[in-house]
Scaffold this motif. Sequence first.
Motif, PDB file in Angstrom:
ATOM      1  N   THR A 271       0.890  -1.111   0.043  1.00 51.10           N
ATOM      2  CA  THR A 271       0.040   0.181  -0.057  1.00 51.10           C
ATOM      3  C   THR A 271       0.974   1.185   0.010  1.00 51.10           C
ATOM      4  O   THR A 271       1.993   1.308   0.465  1.00 51.10           O
ATOM      5  CB  THR A 271      -0.913   0.130   1.208  1.00 51.10           C
TER       6      THR A 271
ATOM      7  N   ALA B  66      -2.763   7.084  -1.608  1.00 50.39           N
ATOM      8  CA  ALA B  66      -3.357   7.247  -3.014  1.00 50.39           C
ATOM      9  C   ALA B  66      -3.103   8.407  -3.682  1.00 50.39           C
ATOM     10  O   ALA B  66      -3.094   9.610  -3.335  1.00 50.39           O
ATOM     11  CB  ALA B  66      -5.041   7.083  -2.364  1.00 50.39           C
TER      12      ALA B  66
ATOM     13  N   SER C 123      -1.274   2.202  -4.659  1.00 48.15           N
ATOM     14  CA  SER C 123      -1.681   3.507  -4.461  1.00 48.15           C
ATOM     15  C   SER C 123      -2.575   4.175  -5.335  1.00 48.15           C
ATOM     16  O   SER C 123      -2.664   5.301  -5.864  1.00 48.15           O
ATOM     17  CB  SER C 123      -0.066   4.297  -4.817  1.00 48.15           C
ATOM     18  N   SER C 124      -3.459   3.081  -5.697  1.00 53.43           N
ATOM     19  CA  SER C 124      -4.552   3.419  -6.761  1.00 53.43           C
ATOM     20  C   SER C 124      -3.981   3.692  -7.926  1.00 53.43           C
ATOM     21  O   SER C 124      -4.553   4.355  -8.844  1.00 53.43           O
ATOM     22  CB  SER C 124      -5.305   4.419  -6.282  1.00 53.43           C
TER      23      SER C 124
ATOM     24  N   THR D 251      -3.854   2.921  -0.075  1.00 46.75           N
ATOM     25  CA  THR D 251      -4.680   2.186  -0.791  1.00 46.75           C
ATOM     26  C   THR D 251      -3.429   1.041  -1.560  1.00 46.75           C
ATOM     27  O   THR D 251      -2.351   1.364  -1.610  1.00 46.75           O
ATOM     28  CB  THR D 251      -5.389   2.773  -1.926  1.00 46.75           C
ATOM     29  N   GLU D 252      -4.173  -0.020  -1.946  1.00 43.83           N
ATOM     30  CA  GLU D 252      -3.231  -1.184  -2.451  1.00 43.83           C
ATOM     31  C   GLU D 252      -2.769  -0.568  -4.028  1.00 43.83           C
ATOM     32  O   GLU D 252      -3.362   0.200  -4.619  1.00 43.83           O
ATOM     33  CB  GLU D 252      -4.067  -2.317  -2.822  1.00 43.83           C
TER      34      GLU D 252
ATOM     35  N   HIS E 156      -7.931  10.458  -4.472  1.00 45.08           N
ATOM     36  CA  HIS E 156      -9.090  10.219  -3.795  1.00 45.08           C
ATOM     37  C   HIS E 156      -9.967  11.280  -3.357  1.00 45.08           C
ATOM     38  O   HIS E 156      -9.464  12.374  -3.525  1.00 45.08           O
ATOM     39  CB  HIS E 156      -8.772   9.371  -2.481  1.00 45.08           C
TER      40      HIS E 156
ATOM     41  N   VAL F 292      -5.082   8.824   2.412  1.00 43.28           N
ATOM     42  CA  VAL F 292      -5.520   7.542   2.417  1.00 43.28           C
ATOM     43  C   VAL F 292      -4.378   6.586   1.974  1.00 43.28           C
ATOM     44  O   VAL F 292      -3.855   6.771   0.636  1.00 43.28           O
ATOM     45  CB  VAL F 292      -6.982   7.588   1.676  1.00 43.28           C
TER      46      VAL F 292
END
Length: 84
Positions: free
Chosen positions: A21, A24, A43-44, A40-41, A27, A38
């Motif tokens: 992760t 992001a 980093s989106s 995210t896996e 977002h 945030v």
Amino acid sequence: NFVSQCNKGYFGDCQARECPTGRAWFHEPAVNELAHDVFTECSSMGVCDRTSGQCTCRDGYEGSACERLSCQGRITTASACSGK
């Protein structure tokens, strides 16, 4: 009821791998003056391969969690590419 507990890095039926992760890139902000808070896996900016647990980054991004811009030989700063 039986509840399985997966080893770190696995989830679901304990066969699927989690990917790294990172913050992001994009977002929806929750409050003013706060961005990229945030995680995210990938980093989106990539797709998680659930078999290997590795991200395949979109063009222009790199790193284990697609957390860096890919500058192709140019100098990388935290959020931009510059120079030669």
